[in-house]
Design a protein around this motif. Sequence first.
Motif, short mmCIF file in Angstrom:
data_model
loop_
_atom_site.label_atom_id
_atom_site.label_comp_id
_atom_site.label_asym_id
_atom_site.label_seq_id
_atom_site.Cartn_x
_atom_site.Cartn_y
_atom_site.Cartn_z
N GLY A 42 0.83 -1.19 0.00
CA GLY A 42 0.00 0.00 0.00
C GLY A 42 0.86 1.24 0.00
N LYS A 43 0.24 2.39 0.20
CA LYS A 43 0.98 3.64 0.18
C LYS A 43 1.10 4.16 1.60
N ALA A 44 2.29 4.58 1.96
CA ALA A 44 2.53 5.15 3.28
C ALA A 44 3.22 6.49 3.08
N PRO A 45 3.05 7.42 4.02
CA PRO A 45 3.71 8.71 3.90
C PRO A 45 5.23 8.56 3.89
N TYR A 62 2.86 4.98 10.75
CA TYR A 62 2.66 6.40 11.05
C TYR A 62 1.41 6.59 11.89
N VAL A 63 1.29 7.76 12.51
CA VAL A 63 0.07 8.18 13.17
C VAL A 63 -0.32 9.53 12.58
N ARG A 64 -1.60 9.84 12.67
CA ARG A 64 -2.08 11.14 12.19
C ARG A 64 -2.03 12.16 13.32
N GLY A 74 -5.19 7.86 15.73
CA GLY A 74 -5.16 6.66 14.90
C GLY A 74 -3.75 6.36 14.43
N GLY A 75 -3.40 5.07 14.42
CA GLY A 75 -2.09 4.64 13.97
C GLY A 75 -2.22 3.54 12.93
N TYR A 76 -1.25 3.50 12.01
CA TYR A 76 -1.34 2.62 10.86
C TYR A 76 0.03 2.01 10.59
N ILE A 77 0.02 0.78 10.06
CA ILE A 77 1.27 0.07 9.81
C ILE A 77 1.00 -1.09 8.84
N PRO A 170 6.19 8.20 13.00
CA PRO A 170 6.14 9.63 12.75
C PRO A 170 4.71 10.14 12.73
N VAL A 171 4.52 11.39 13.17
CA VAL A 171 3.20 12.02 13.15
C VAL A 171 3.09 12.82 11.86
N VAL A 172 2.09 12.47 11.05
CA VAL A 172 1.89 13.13 9.76
C VAL A 172 0.63 13.99 9.81
#
Length: 177
Positions: A42-45, A62-64, A74-77, A170-172
């Motif tokens: 998938g796509k990640a920042p 990353y987290v928002r 929210g966190g994603y991986i 990282p916080v995006v």
Amino acid sequence: MNRRFAAALLISATALSISAAAATAQQSDDMSKMPGMHMDAGKAPAGSATAKLGDLDISGGYVRAMLPGQPVGGGYITIYNGGSSDDKLTSVSSSAAGKVELHEMKMQGEVMKMREIKEGIAIPAGATVTLSPNSLHMMFKQVKTPFKQGGTVPVMLMFDKAGMVDINLPVVAPNAK
């Protein structure tokens, strides 16, 4: 006679190869319809977190950033299991939050429903599982300081077989996908 046999063998091998490719494509398509299950990362920042733990490759973390007044983060991986046996993400913890839950969002009719996944998230052998917005994700509760873009959030991922790994997410931007 030998040429006919060789031609028949070549045709059979080609047909088998095409059938295997079609089956793999179908399996990939079937998995992509399951929430959080993807055959690609998938796509990640840019600058997203990565780690390696045994057979597990962890990427795209990353987290928002949190908006004013937002009570949760929210966190994603993305996790790829390159091994021959299944594993499971059993829990996540963070010093930045009092509690981190594994969650699933899915449509039930016209309504988006969210629920905690207390039993953990399966990471099948040879598969990639993506925790992403509007799907499987980490929910940070009782956040001590709202996540600000440009910062990082420390997390500890606990797996049933592979063990645990610490990673800084990282916080995006709040609207990052």
